[in-house]
Motif scaffolding. Structure first.
Motif, PDB file in Angstrom:
ATOM      1  N   PHE A 187      49.919  51.705  35.623  1.00  0.00           N
ATOM      2  CA  PHE A 187      49.451  52.074  36.946  1.00  0.00           C
ATOM      3  C   PHE A 187      50.263  53.237  37.469  1.00  0.00           C
ATOM      4  N   LEU A 188      49.602  54.042  38.295  1.00  0.00           N
ATOM      5  CA  LEU A 188      50.307  55.035  39.091  1.00  0.00           C
ATOM      6  C   LEU A 188      50.580  54.418  40.456  1.00  0.00           C
ATOM      7  N   ILE A 189      51.802  54.513  40.920  1.00  0.00           N
ATOM      8  CA  ILE A 189      52.194  53.949  42.203  1.00  0.00           C
ATOM      9  C   ILE A 189      52.651  55.073  43.118  1.00  0.00           C
ATOM     10  N   SER A 190      52.223  55.035  44.390  1.00  0.00           N
ATOM     11  CA  SER A 190      52.714  56.036  45.338  1.00  0.00           C
ATOM     12  C   SER A 190      54.196  55.773  45.615  1.00  0.00           C
ATOM     13  N   PRO A 191      54.977  56.798  45.948  1.00  0.00           N
ATOM     14  CA  PRO A 191      56.420  56.625  46.167  1.00  0.00           C
ATOM     15  C   PRO A 191      56.775  55.521  47.152  1.00  0.00           C
ATOM     16  N   ASP A 192      55.930  55.318  48.195  1.00  0.00           N
ATOM     17  CA  ASP A 192      56.241  54.265  49.163  1.00  0.00           C
ATOM     18  C   ASP A 192      55.586  52.929  48.811  1.00  0.00           C
ATOM     19  N   ASN A 193      54.969  52.851  47.614  1.00  0.00           N
ATOM     20  CA  ASN A 193      54.368  51.631  47.094  1.00  0.00           C
ATOM     21  C   ASN A 193      53.169  51.148  47.914  1.00  0.00           C
ATOM     22  N   SER A 194      52.581  52.001  48.748  1.00  0.00           N
ATOM     23  CA  SER A 194      51.451  51.575  49.566  1.00  0.00           C
ATOM     24  C   SER A 194      50.112  51.710  48.836  1.00  0.00           C
ATOM     25  N   PHE A 195      50.039  52.561  47.813  1.00  0.00           N
ATOM     26  CA  PHE A 195      48.801  52.744  47.058  1.00  0.00           C
ATOM     27  C   PHE A 195      49.077  52.591  45.561  1.00  0.00           C
ATOM     28  N   THR A 196      48.073  52.071  44.850  1.00  0.00           N
ATOM     29  CA  THR A 196      48.135  51.916  43.397  1.00  0.00           C
ATOM     30  C   THR A 196      46.887  52.533  42.787  1.00  0.00           C
ATOM     31  N   CYS A 197      47.053  53.187  41.646  1.00  0.00           N
ATOM     32  CA  CYS A 197      45.927  53.790  40.935  1.00  0.00           C
ATOM     33  C   CYS A 197      45.916  53.269  39.505  1.00  0.00           C
ATOM     34  N   GLY A 198      44.769  52.818  39.057  1.00  0.00           N
ATOM     35  CA  GLY A 198      44.643  52.312  37.702  1.00  0.00           C
ATOM     36  C   GLY A 198      43.273  51.729  37.487  1.00  0.00           C
ATOM     37  N   PHE A 199      43.171  50.824  36.498  1.00  0.00           N
ATOM     38  CA  PHE A 199      41.892  50.183  36.217  1.00  0.00           C
ATOM     39  C   PHE A 199      41.769  48.906  37.036  1.00  0.00           C
ATOM     40  N   TYR A 200      40.617  48.749  37.656  1.00  0.00           N
ATOM     41  CA  TYR A 200      40.357  47.667  38.614  1.00  0.00           C
ATOM     42  C   TYR A 200      39.088  46.957  38.185  1.00  0.00           C
ATOM     43  N   SER A 201      39.094  45.631  38.219  1.00  0.00           N
ATOM     44  CA  SER A 201      37.939  44.872  37.758  1.00  0.00           C
ATOM     45  C   SER A 201      37.454  43.904  38.818  1.00  0.00           C
ATOM     46  N   LEU A 202      36.137  43.760  38.901  1.00  0.00           N
ATOM     47  CA  LEU A 202      35.529  42.723  39.739  1.00  0.00           C
ATOM     48  C   LEU A 202      35.000  41.576  38.890  1.00  0.00           C
ATOM     49  N   GLY A 203      34.969  41.748  37.576  1.00  0.00           N
ATOM     50  CA  GLY A 203      34.454  40.717  36.682  1.00  0.00           C
ATOM     51  C   GLY A 203      35.313  40.618  35.453  1.00  0.00           C
ATOM     52  N   THR A 204      34.723  40.168  34.374  1.00  0.00           N
ATOM     53  CA  THR A 204      35.490  39.958  33.152  1.00  0.00           C
ATOM     54  C   THR A 204      35.475  41.159  32.235  1.00  0.00           C
ATOM     55  N   ASN A 205      34.469  42.022  32.346  1.00  0.00           N
ATOM     56  CA  ASN A 205      34.332  43.093  31.367  1.00  0.00           C
ATOM     57  C   ASN A 205      34.112  44.466  31.975  1.00  0.00           C
ATOM     58  N   ALA A 206      33.820  44.560  33.268  1.00  0.00           N
ATOM     59  CA  ALA A 206      33.533  45.844  33.912  1.00  0.00           C
ATOM     60  C   ALA A 206      34.758  46.319  34.674  1.00  0.00           C
ATOM     61  N   TYR A 207      35.206  47.531  34.350  1.00  0.00           N
ATOM     62  CA  TYR A 207      36.384  48.105  34.993  1.00  0.00           C
ATOM     63  C   TYR A 207      36.051  49.472  35.583  1.00  0.00           C
ATOM     64  N   TRP A 208      36.727  49.780  36.677  1.00  0.00           N
ATOM     65  CA  TRP A 208      36.606  51.091  37.308  1.00  0.00           C
ATOM     66  C   TRP A 208      38.001  51.715  37.408  1.00  0.00           C
ATOM     67  N   PHE A 209      38.057  53.025  37.233  1.00  0.00           N
ATOM     68  CA  PHE A 209      39.300  53.746  37.496  1.00  0.00           C
ATOM     69  C   PHE A 209      39.316  54.008  39.001  1.00  0.00           C
ATOM     70  N   ALA A 210      40.293  53.444  39.705  1.00  0.00           N
ATOM     71  CA  ALA A 210      40.227  53.412  41.158  1.00  0.00           C
ATOM     72  C   ALA A 210      41.621  53.509  41.778  1.00  0.00           C
ATOM     73  N   ILE A 211      41.621  53.710  43.092  1.00  0.00           N
ATOM     74  CA  ILE A 211      42.831  53.676  43.917  1.00  0.00           C
ATOM     75  C   ILE A 211      42.647  52.555  44.927  1.00  0.00           C
ATOM     76  N   TRP A 212      43.685  51.726  45.120  1.00  0.00           N
ATOM     77  CA  TRP A 212      43.576  50.638  46.084  1.00  0.00           C
ATOM     78  C   TRP A 212      44.862  50.486  46.889  1.00  0.00           C
ATOM     79  N   PHE A 213      44.733  49.760  48.010  1.00  0.00           N
ATOM     80  CA  PHE A 213      45.877  49.472  48.867  1.00  0.00           C
ATOM     81  C   PHE A 213      46.711  48.374  48.210  1.00  0.00           C
TER      82      PHE A 213
END
Length: 798
Positions: free
Chosen positions: A46-72
């Motif tokens: 994962f990529l992490i923002s310096p203040d640890n408030s945001f994360t960037c990486g692969f995110y899943s809502l199910g078992t097999n589908a992933y999105w490259f995303a940024i989240w809080f």
């Protein structure tokens, strides 16, 4: 002590919730260098923002589908703020994001297919970084940004992220999905920020109010820069003059503006303690005002909450997606060869698609017009003094409201067994919702929707969690009301508004105002003091008199909390401790109008006209556009404040009264106001309506033209028994009838030295005279006043 106990309990809950989700072995870092990649898998990076408030990486809502995303990072459900190609997830094995040698950042699926890539083709790209703002950027070795995710938003705008003519926010298709939906925020070709429903069937703009023109909506189309931004304080500014402040305005809060799946635009603020989101602003207070929220042939209705439902003869296409609307249970193509009947749906309409609009006409004529036209699916008939007929070729954007005075008549087969429905006790899905929600705490945008989850094990956990949360809430209420002694009759009011405003303690406001040292003004409902909050915001603190009862206090707060307009003062919080009741308003640099009208440092003509027009817009909003009907009851220069650019904002709603439109409480008789600005019906003890504000506004603009208070207007010797305002109106009417050419010049403030627009001055004088008519029925509405002044806004003949 009790506050600390509650804080620890909430922290304990949060840690338990986080521990319920298995964490895979992962590595995080602050940048991704050229030639390196991030892969899906148990050891994903994962990529992490310096203040640890945001994360960037692969995110899943199910078992097999992933999105490259940024989240809080710190939100309970890891709320996503940006997604790369939201309509195309990748496989859980072998998919990766790579920065290639040519400087392109590429997302590839397990078979090597390119799913998404940046438009950078330069070897200067050195690395990818995730900034503290939530912006994913590609930089060169000198630190210059060559590409950024902020230029390609999905459904969310973050603070400091510029929203321009080249970007738009597009909603998700349904809750718990990333698929692109139909609702959009964008800058139209007229330079105005808009919301539009852009479904496969139709495109319909629904915000700002499509029934009003640009200026009545408080916007302008003269600025073609087309840019808007939400800043770190919670203030939103747009080049079309639209602006608002979040209810929790201040630094140090993580916020997001999201184009939600239900078509509403909202700002959310993150509670760091619970990880949940609170709604601190939304564009539309009525969900059914979102055009297309229920799809074709469907009806949005309040029963009492907003739901989508199908009319008789129709059934839902997809219960999990109301955007798909309803389908007929009969063959529509054969309808005209059969005997047909018309089924009435009272208080219901479908927006647009009128084949024919005829008035006046009878119901029978309207029915026959629909009967003989094969394109007609229904007709709307309204009896408002005379009959209005609207023949519908399609049924889009249906809505039902008890306040709507017309009916829609569906064209159905005669053999269809259907009866008049009771829409207001309907049972169906919530508008825009794809499933029933169980919300723990504040509502959030996304919920996990993993079909492989064993719900039999998770149900007991959430039941226990809910029981603990309920216990905490009850304890909090018990401590709060036991401590402050707030009566049970007020608990409902407090519950309604406590989540929308910041609650201040009396000691906080006492410190902010330096023990109420600097008084800004004083009125019938209390004194106003200048203060500085702990976050350095300058505020005006209104200390209400003891005569102000609890029910009046909470009525005032609930009134102001529902109001959001550029020409009305905003409230940021309140305090209620024992007998101390205070309101915290935004502070305006130039204070009240009277200080800049009757003193030596007076406004020039252009500024006066801006103030007159802005004040009219604010009152028109109160009278005609609010969800509730608001009467101010004390319109005077002291209650018109001026900001740093001398734009007016109406203040002091302590004398305001709420009344349902047309209901039994639409008039009241309690005498309140300021002498000189009070309409005659006050003294005559007649029912009070919004026309009392029109009268007060008329006095104010006549004072602005003359530059003299009405109480100082000289009354001629033979008319000493006549009120000054009455004498003035009579005299000016006589001069106008006699054809005097200099009647305008004889009225305008001589201190201006002739520097004014004669056409604008004449418009203000005529408008003021109409507003102060003794017969309230002869006074114009504030909406018509705005239209009159807008027509002269660009005049510059002085």
């Amino acid at each position: 002590m009790r506050r600390h106990i509650l804080a620890y309990l909430n922290l304990f809950l949060l840690l338990n919730l986080l521990s319920s989700f298995p964490l895979s072995s992962s590595r995080s870092h602050f940048n991704l260098k050229r030639g390196n990649s991030i892969s899906v898998g148990e050891k994903s990076e994962f990529l992490i923002s310096p203040d640890n408030s945001f994360t960037c990486g692969f995110y899943s809502l199910g078992t097999n589908a992933y999105w490259f995303a940024i989240w809080f990072t710190n939100s309970r459900d890891r709320t996503v703020s940006w997604t790369a190609n939201r309509d195309r997830p990748v496989n859980s094995k072998g998919s990766k994001v790579t920065i290639r040698g040519d400087g392109t950042m590429v997302l590839t699926d397990v078979d090597g297919t390119v799913v998404w890539q940046t438009n950078t083709t330069t070897t200067d790209v050195a690395a990818a970084e995730l900034l503290n703002t939530g912006n994913l950027v590609l930089k060169n070795r000198q630190g210059e940004i060559l590409w950024q995710s902020f230029d390609f938003p999905t459904d969310t705008l973050l603070p400091s992220q510029a929203f321009t003519k080249n970007t738009r926010l597009r909603s998700a298709r349904r809750q718990g999905s990333y698929e692109s939906g139909y609702f959009n925020l964008y800058f139209g070709s007229d330079n105005v920020l808009r919301l539009i429903s852009d479904s496969p069937d139709t495109s319909t703009a629904y915000w700002p109010n499509p029934d009003f023109d640009i200026y009545r909506n408080g916007r302008t189309n003269y600025n073609s820069s087309r840019i808007a931004v939400l800043d770190d304080m919670g203030k939103f500014l747009s080049s079309d003059l639209f602006q608002f402040n979040t209810s929790d305005m201040g630094y140090g809060i993580k916020r997001r503006m999201t184009m939600d799946y239900d078509g509403n635009l909202r700002v959310y603020s993150l509670d760091n303690l619970t990880g949940l989101w609170d709604i601190t602003w939304q564009a539309l207070g009525q969900p059914c005002n979102v055009r297309g929220v229920c799809g074709r042939n469907a009806i949005c209705v309040y029963a009492p909450q907003s739901i989508c439902t199908c009319p008789p003869g129709f059934e839902v296409n997809n219960a999990n997606d109301w955007n798909a609307g309803c389908k007929a249970t009969f063959n529509e193509t054969l309808l005209n060869s059969l005997q047909v009947k018309f089924l009435e749906l009272p208080h219901t309409d479908f927006y647009g698609f009128d084949l024919n609009a005829t008035n006046p006409t009878t119901w029978e004529t309207c029915r026959d017009m629909c009967l003989v036209d094969f394109r007609c699916q229904a007709f709307s008939y309204r009896l408002l003094g005379q009959g209005f007929c609207f023949i519908k070729s399609a049924l889009f954007n249906g809505y039902a409201s008890p306040d709507f005075v017309a009916s829609i008549y569906l064209k159905l087969p005669n053999n269809l067994n259907a009866s008049k429905p009771d829409l207001f006790h309907a049972s169906s899905s919530s508008c825009g919702s794809s499933e029933q929600e169980i919300v723990v705490g504040s509502p959030s945008m996304y919920d996990f929707n993993n079909k492989s989850v064993r719900w039999a094990y998770i149900y007991p956990f959430f039941v226990g969690l809910g029981a603990i949360e309920l216990l905490l809430i009850l304890l909090g209420w018990w401590f709060l009301f036991r401590k402050h002694g707030i009566p049970a009759s007020v608990e409902a009011g407090y519950n309604m508004i406590s989540s929308q405003f910041r609650v201040y303690t009396y000691s906080e406001l006492k410190k902010a105002t330096n023990n109420f040292k600097e008084e800004l003004g004083r009125g019938g409902s209390g004194a106003v003091y200048k203060g500085v909050l702990s976050d350095d915001r300058v505020v005006a603190v209104k200390r209400l008199g003891h005569v102000f009862q609890e029910e009046e206090y909470f009525a005032e707060i609930s009134t102001i909390g529902k109001i959001n307009h550029m020409n009305l003062v905003r409230i940021w919080g309140f305090c209620s401790e024992r007998r101390n009741r205070l309101l915290v308003y935004e502070y305006l640099d130039n204070l009240s109008l009277d200080r800049h009208l009757f003193g030596p440092n007076f406004l020039d003509w252009k500024q006066r006209y801006v103030v007159a027009l802005g004040t009219a817009k604010g009152l028109a909003y109160l009278h005609h556009e609010c969800l509730e009907w608001v009467i101010h009851c004390d319109v005077k220069p002291e209650n018109i404040l001026l900001d740093s650019e001398f734009q007016p904002k109406i203040a002091d709603f302590g004398l305001a009264k709420l009344s349902q439109r047309g209901g039994p409480g639409s008039e009241f008789t309690r005498i309140r106001g300021t002498k000189g600005y009070m309409a005659p019906e006050w003294a005559l003890n007649l029912p009070i309506t919004a026309k009392v504000d029109v009268f007060g506004y008329g006095v104010v603009i006549l004072e602005m033209v003359r530059g003299v208070r009405v109480c100082n207007w000289v009354v001629e010797e033979e008319d000493r028994n006549e009120a000054a305002i009455t004498n003035f109106v009579r005299r000016i009417k006589e001069e106008m009838q006699c054809g005097r050419l200099d009647w305008v010049e004889s009225v305008v403030d001589s201190r201006l030295g002739g520097g004014f627009s004669r056409n604008q001055a004449a418009a203000l004088i005529r408008t003021g005279i109409c507003c102060v008519e003794e017969d309230k029925n002869k006074r114009p509405t504030m909406a018509s006043v705005v239209q009159t002044l807008l027509e002269c806004e660009q005049e510059n003949d002085g």
